[in-house]
Design a protein around this motif. Structure first.
Motif, short mmCIF file in Angstrom:
data_model
loop_
_atom_site.label_atom_id
_atom_site.label_comp_id
_atom_site.label_asym_id
_atom_site.label_seq_id
_atom_site.Cartn_x
_atom_site.Cartn_y
_atom_site.Cartn_z
N UNK A 33 -36.18 -10.30 -46.29
CA UNK A 33 -34.88 -10.97 -46.47
C UNK A 33 -33.73 -9.99 -46.31
N UNK A 34 -33.99 -8.72 -46.58
CA UNK A 34 -32.93 -7.70 -46.61
C UNK A 34 -32.07 -7.67 -45.34
N UNK A 35 -32.64 -7.69 -44.11
CA UNK A 35 -31.76 -7.62 -42.93
C UNK A 35 -30.77 -8.78 -42.87
N UNK A 36 -31.22 -9.98 -43.23
CA UNK A 36 -30.33 -11.14 -43.26
C UNK A 36 -29.29 -10.97 -44.35
N UNK A 37 -29.70 -10.50 -45.51
CA UNK A 37 -28.77 -10.33 -46.63
C UNK A 37 -27.73 -9.26 -46.31
N UNK A 38 -28.12 -8.22 -45.59
CA UNK A 38 -27.16 -7.18 -45.22
C UNK A 38 -26.07 -7.75 -44.32
N UNK A 39 -26.45 -8.62 -43.38
CA UNK A 39 -25.45 -9.26 -42.52
C UNK A 39 -24.59 -10.21 -43.35
N UNK A 40 -25.21 -10.93 -44.27
CA UNK A 40 -24.45 -11.79 -45.19
C UNK A 40 -23.39 -10.94 -45.91
N UNK A 41 -23.83 -9.81 -46.46
CA UNK A 41 -22.91 -8.97 -47.22
C UNK A 41 -21.77 -8.44 -46.39
N UNK A 52 -18.00 -5.37 -53.23
CA UNK A 52 -18.96 -4.52 -52.50
C UNK A 52 -20.36 -5.02 -52.81
N UNK A 53 -21.11 -5.37 -51.77
CA UNK A 53 -22.45 -5.93 -51.95
C UNK A 53 -23.48 -4.87 -51.58
N UNK A 54 -24.26 -4.47 -52.54
CA UNK A 54 -25.28 -3.44 -52.37
C UNK A 54 -26.65 -4.11 -52.27
N UNK A 55 -27.37 -3.87 -51.17
CA UNK A 55 -28.65 -4.53 -50.92
C UNK A 55 -29.76 -3.49 -50.86
N UNK A 56 -30.84 -3.74 -51.61
CA UNK A 56 -32.02 -2.88 -51.60
C UNK A 56 -33.26 -3.74 -51.41
N UNK A 57 -34.26 -3.21 -50.67
CA UNK A 57 -35.43 -4.01 -50.33
C UNK A 57 -36.77 -3.44 -50.76
N UNK A 58 -37.01 -3.29 -52.06
CA UNK A 58 -38.31 -2.76 -52.51
C UNK A 58 -39.44 -3.78 -52.50
N UNK A 59 -39.14 -5.06 -52.20
CA UNK A 59 -40.19 -6.07 -52.13
C UNK A 59 -39.88 -7.30 -52.97
N UNK A 60 -40.57 -8.41 -52.65
CA UNK A 60 -40.32 -9.67 -53.34
C UNK A 60 -40.61 -9.59 -54.84
N UNK A 61 -41.74 -8.99 -55.19
CA UNK A 61 -42.10 -8.91 -56.61
C UNK A 61 -41.05 -8.14 -57.39
#
Length: 271
Positions: A33-41, A52-61
């Motif tokens: 989801x992270x690539x989509x969320x980064x564009x959203x941000x 400021x929207x900070x996005x991190x992608x360590x996994x769904x869990x």
């Protein structure tokens, strides 16, 4: 005079700092989801520079845990929640869907498979096309590398994981050919009449044939109506009542502007 100058200077500094201060929104979870969320941000910040929207992608869990313990404003998940993860005040909303097409060479006479047959092919239990109504030829399963979010979703949907010494590992046969991208996966099926592969639904073209799964065609419409099951939700999660800035960002994700970004990114919009 000096005191007056100092007060004036401090006032200017305070005003400047407040003018440039930003309200952070932390978003943590699925690397898919992270690539989509980064564009959203990035898009949202253009009209909301105070955020400021900070996005991190360590996994769904990790995203689900972050939403539950409120270490992040928003969690991201590219799978359904397990019953053990659900809580009465934990809210999850689907912002997009990602269909996964199981594809074969156009010359292959097999046009439909069950989910169980696909599982058995990738687990190495079905090895010849004649076992599923095709030619007497060996099946060449093609899979993505272990870092692929598409592979992770495919393994989960097709139940292609197992536990080994208490650790969840892949159940995909070691004889599967491994690719490092959607395009390579498609090319393998396009060029090999005995190959089977899986790719994002948006990447399907005339070079490959998507098989029906449990009698249902791999189409955007069928992913949207839920009848095609080889798909995954892109979800956002939050606990309780979000703060105002987070709620505004959440609401924006369902606007036509945001959903256009979903479609342009090769995913399936929810509208």
């Amino acid at each position: 005079m000096k005191n007056t100058f100092l007060v004036a200077a401090l006032t200017v500094v305070a005003f400047t700092n407040s003018a440039f201060a930003q309200d952070n929104i932390s978003v943590v979870g699925s690397s898919s989801v992270m690539p989509l969320m980064e564009v959203f941000g990035e898009t949202y910040q253009k009209t909301h520079p105070e955020v400021f929207i900070e996005v991190q992608g360590p996994g769904s869990s990790a995203g689900i845990r972050a939403a539950k313990n409120q270490s992040a404003d928003i969690g991201m998940a590219s799978r359904e929640l397990a019953s053990s993860e659900e809580e009465s005040d934990l809210h999850n909303k689907v912002i997009a869907r990602d269909g996964i097409a199981v594809v074969v060479n156009p010359s292959n006479s097999v046009k439909s498979l069950t989910a169980q047959q696909i599982h058995d092919i990738y687990a190495g239990e079905i090895k010849n096309w004649k076992e599923v109504g095709g030619a007497d030829k060996p099946i060449v399963p093609v899979t993505r590398d272990t870092a692929s979010g598409t592979r992770g979703a495919f393994e989960e949907i097709m139940m292609l994981t197992k536990e080994l010494n208490g650790i969840k590992v892949t159940a995909i046969t070691q004889h599967a050919q491994v690719t490092n991208g959607n395009g390579h996966s498609k090319t393998m099926a396009a060029q090999n009449p005995f190959a089977i592969s899986y790719i994002s639904l948006g990447s399907v073209d005339s070079s490959v044939t998507p098989v029906q799964v449990n009698g249902t065609a791999a189409t955007v419409e069928n992913v949207k109506n839920g009848s095609y099951k080889v798909a995954r939700p892109f979800q956002v999660l939050y606990k309780g009542t979000p703060n105002t800035r987070t709620q505004k960002f959440l609401d924006w994700m369902f606007t036509s502007e945001a959903q256009k970004i979903v479609a342009e990114g090769g995913y399936i919009s929810i509208k």
